[in-house]
Write an enzyme that holds these catalytic residues in place. Structure first.
Site, PDB file in Angstrom:
ATOM      1  N   ASP A 138      42.175  49.997  51.986  1.00  0.00           N
ATOM      2  CA  ASP A 138      43.550  49.983  52.474  1.00  0.00           C
ATOM      3  C   ASP A 138      43.780  51.086  53.516  1.00  0.00           C
ATOM      4  O   ASP A 138      43.740  52.281  53.181  1.00  0.00           O
ATOM      5  CB  ASP A 138      44.454  50.192  51.242  1.00  0.00           C
ATOM      6  CG  ASP A 138      45.915  50.016  51.537  1.00  0.00           C
ATOM      7  OD1 ASP A 138      46.251  49.522  52.614  1.00  0.00           O
ATOM      8  OD2 ASP A 138      46.729  50.380  50.654  1.00  0.00           O
ATOM      9  N   GLU A 176      44.693  46.083  56.370  1.00  0.00           N
ATOM     10  CA  GLU A 176      45.087  46.938  57.512  1.00  0.00           C
ATOM     11  C   GLU A 176      46.327  46.407  58.221  1.00  0.00           C
ATOM     12  O   GLU A 176      46.903  47.095  59.060  1.00  0.00           O
ATOM     13  CB  GLU A 176      43.921  47.195  58.464  1.00  0.00           C
ATOM     14  CG  GLU A 176      43.353  46.008  59.177  1.00  0.00           C
ATOM     15  CD  GLU A 176      44.224  45.433  60.270  1.00  0.00           C
ATOM     16  OE1 GLU A 176      44.577  44.249  60.132  1.00  0.00           O
ATOM     17  OE2 GLU A 176      44.546  46.112  61.258  1.00  0.00           O
ATOM     18  N   GLY A 180      47.300  44.632  60.603  1.00  0.00           N
ATOM     19  CA  GLY A 180      47.534  44.455  62.033  1.00  0.00           C
ATOM     20  C   GLY A 180      47.377  45.731  62.855  1.00  0.00           C
ATOM     21  O   GLY A 180      47.526  45.716  64.070  1.00  0.00           O
ATOM     22  N   TRP A 181      47.043  46.836  62.195  1.00  0.00           N
ATOM     23  CA  TRP A 181      46.935  48.111  62.916  1.00  0.00           C
ATOM     24  C   TRP A 181      45.826  48.110  63.962  1.00  0.00           C
ATOM     25  O   TRP A 181      45.945  48.750  65.003  1.00  0.00           O
ATOM     26  CB  TRP A 181      46.685  49.269  61.941  1.00  0.00           C
ATOM     27  CG  TRP A 181      47.906  49.741  61.257  1.00  0.00           C
ATOM     28  CD1 TRP A 181      48.290  49.431  59.983  1.00  0.00           C
ATOM     29  CD2 TRP A 181      48.926  50.601  61.787  1.00  0.00           C
ATOM     30  NE1 TRP A 181      49.482  50.039  59.692  1.00  0.00           N
ATOM     31  CE2 TRP A 181      49.887  50.765  60.779  1.00  0.00           C
ATOM     32  CE3 TRP A 181      49.096  51.236  63.008  1.00  0.00           C
ATOM     33  CZ2 TRP A 181      51.024  51.550  60.958  1.00  0.00           C
ATOM     34  CZ3 TRP A 181      50.222  52.016  63.193  1.00  0.00           C
ATOM     35  CH2 TRP A 181      51.179  52.169  62.177  1.00  0.00           C
ATOM     36  N   ASP A 224      53.798  44.859  52.947  1.00  0.00           N
ATOM     37  CA  ASP A 224      53.833  44.579  51.504  1.00  0.00           C
ATOM     38  C   ASP A 224      54.856  43.520  51.086  1.00  0.00           C
ATOM     39  O   ASP A 224      55.999  43.508  51.539  1.00  0.00           O
ATOM     40  CB  ASP A 224      54.118  45.869  50.726  1.00  0.00           C
ATOM     41  CG  ASP A 224      52.939  46.830  50.791  1.00  0.00           C
ATOM     42  OD1 ASP A 224      52.021  46.593  51.612  1.00  0.00           O
ATOM     43  OD2 ASP A 224      52.926  47.799  50.021  1.00  0.00           O
TER      44      ASP A 224
HETATM   45  C1  GLA Z   1      49.688  49.801  50.483  1.00  0.00           C
HETATM   46  C2  GLA Z   1      49.181  48.390  50.196  1.00  0.00           C
HETATM   47  C3  GLA Z   1      49.621  47.947  48.813  1.00  0.00           C
HETATM   48  C4  GLA Z   1      49.107  48.940  47.770  1.00  0.00           C
HETATM   49  C5  GLA Z   1      49.578  50.349  48.113  1.00  0.00           C
HETATM   50  C6  GLA Z   1      48.952  51.393  47.210  1.00  0.00           C
HETATM   51  O1  GLA Z   1      51.079  49.836  50.602  1.00  0.00           O
HETATM   52  O2  GLA Z   1      49.669  47.498  51.169  1.00  0.00           O
HETATM   53  O3  GLA Z   1      49.138  46.637  48.538  1.00  0.00           O
HETATM   54  O4  GLA Z   1      47.713  48.877  47.728  1.00  0.00           O
HETATM   55  O5  GLA Z   1      49.279  50.695  49.454  1.00  0.00           O
HETATM   56  O6  GLA Z   1      49.289  52.695  47.542  1.00  0.00           O
END
Ligand code: GLA
Length: 409
Positions: A147, A187, A189-190, A231
């Site tokens: 992530d 990621e 789209g970064w 998210d």
């Molecule tokens: C990002 C990800 C989430 C989760 C959190 C954890 O926001 O997009 O799916 O994994 O980090 O900190």
């Protein structure tokens, strides 16, 4: 000369096959701790989740990976830069947890970041990719969510090239050390400097269904799956926003390569039964990874019925691995078509309106050639439908769906 070209093509094909040979041909299925539990993960939670998934026969439906998201780590690295599990949350360490879930037939997944810190502020794997990949592999972990967290690390101006280099470093480490590990890139789209749905970070280029695929053109070569959105949360509005942002990505999907519109919120928040059914159906026809995100230790019967709908899961797991595309959009009714093996297809009719709608749709609108003898099956009613005449008439509740499997007789 021709021979040389043929030879190079063969080498390229072999490379692609060996680079991504984790055997995960269809979308990964499982459970992830983040949506419901955030940083409150623990050995007990994972064990109880595994027990519940076994008991409720989720494993028989294909839910296989149990993934611990962010928050499993201790706040500092150990000897030789190894990651340490938080001793309070995981008193017996990760390896013994792998044994526990393996004994029940599951695989364990884990989370890290191509940064100094993860999004939650725990140690990441930047510059330590080989050490951590080896550690995951030694533990027997079979799924790594990786992530990218620029905000937490105050790195918002990184170039796409640099981000890609970091994602590749973990890809290479995993491929060399244990190519059976699913590499789940997150990621959003970064790499292309674009964050779908997050206006505050967006550059001036307007993302459209026509150019959206360019955001992730690099991804199928690296990951089994890659997050295509920021998210998710358990609201109808967010689920619809994510659905819209998948338009234009279908051609990236194929065996072992999946757009990831984020983990499921089925059973979370205040989603209605219709909304839960639609959310699940849409993720199935989008050929998305099906990662459950609710507390599976306490699933109401009607939610269990949704996530164990085998006929829908079969659509998701179809070996052609094609992602549905929208073929109709009028008056709040949207129709999505997903091609399946053997010239079959799945059709999802979504009612986005806030009221029920009576529909008279031409078979033609569903992409069905009515001259051909066809078998139509309703995958929520688990019934075949009689095809008479040019039209299909039905009523779909607000925010609900009808999903059909259409095949030649
Ligand atoms: C990002 C990800 C989430 C989760 C959190 C954890 O926001 O997009 O799916 O994994 O980090 O900190």
């Amino acid at each position: 000369m021709k021979k040389k070209i043929r030879c190079s093509i063969l080498i390229i094909v072999l490379c692609v096959v060996t680079l991504k040979s984790n055997g995960q041909v269809t979308p990964p299925m499982g459970w992830n701790s983040w949506n419901k539990f955030r940083f409150n993960v623990s050995e007990n939670l994972i064990k109880e989740t595994a027990d519940a998934m076994k008991k409720q026969k989720l494993i028989d439906c294909g839910y296989r990976y149990i993934v611990i998201d962010d928050g499993w780590q201790s706040k500092s690295l150990g000897k030789d830069s190894l990651l340490l599990a938080d001793e309070k949350k995981f008193p017996n360490g990760i390896e013994s947890l792998v044994d526990y879930v393996n004994a029940l037939g599951f695989e364990l997944g884990i989370y890290s970041s191509p940064n100094k810190l993860t999004c939650g502020g725990y140690p990441g794997s930047l510059g330590l990719e080989r050490i951590h990949a080896k550690q995951f592999s030694d533990w027997g972990v079979k799924f790594v969510k990786y992530d990218y967290c620029p905000a937490r690390n105050k790195e918002k101006s990184n170039s796409g090239e640099l981000i890609l280099k970091r994602l590749k470093a973990m890809h290479n480490a995993l491929s060399d050390i244990d190519s059976s590990i699913v590499y789940a890139i997150c990621e959003k789209g970064w790499v292309s400097g674009q964050i779908p749905n997050a206006r505050s970070y967006r550059k001036q280029i307007k993302i459209t269904p026509q150019n959206r695929k360019e955001l992730f053109h690099w991804a199928p070569e690296l990951g089994t799956m890659w997050r295509t959105t920021n998210d998710i949360n358990p609201t109808w509005g967010k689920i619809m926003q994510i659905l819209d942002s998948q338009e234009g990505l279908a051609t990236l999907s194929g065996p072992d390569s999946f757009n990831d519109p984020d983990m499921l919120e089925v059973g979370n928040g205040k989603l209605t039964l219709s909304e839960n059914r639609s959310h699940f159906s849409l993720w199935c026809i989008l050929t998305a990874p099906l990662m459950l995100g609710s507390d599976v230790r306490n699933i109401p019967d009607e939610i269990l019925e949704i996530i164990t709908n085998k006929e829908l899961i079969d659509i998701n797991q179809d070996k052609l691995c094609k992602q549905a595309e929208k073929i109709y959009d009028e008056n709040g009714i949207e129709i999505f078509l997903k091609p399946l093996l053997n010239k079959e297809m799945a059709v999802c009719i979504l009612n986005r309106a806030d009221f029920a709608q009576d529909l008279m749709l031409k078979w033609e609108d569903l992409g069905v050639d009515e001259e051909e003898m066809i078998l139509v099956r309703d995958l929520w009613l688990h019934k075949n439908i009689k095809k008479e005449g040019k039209y299909i008439s039905t009523k779909i509740d607000a925010h609900d769906v009808m999903v059909l499997r259409i095949s030649k007789n």
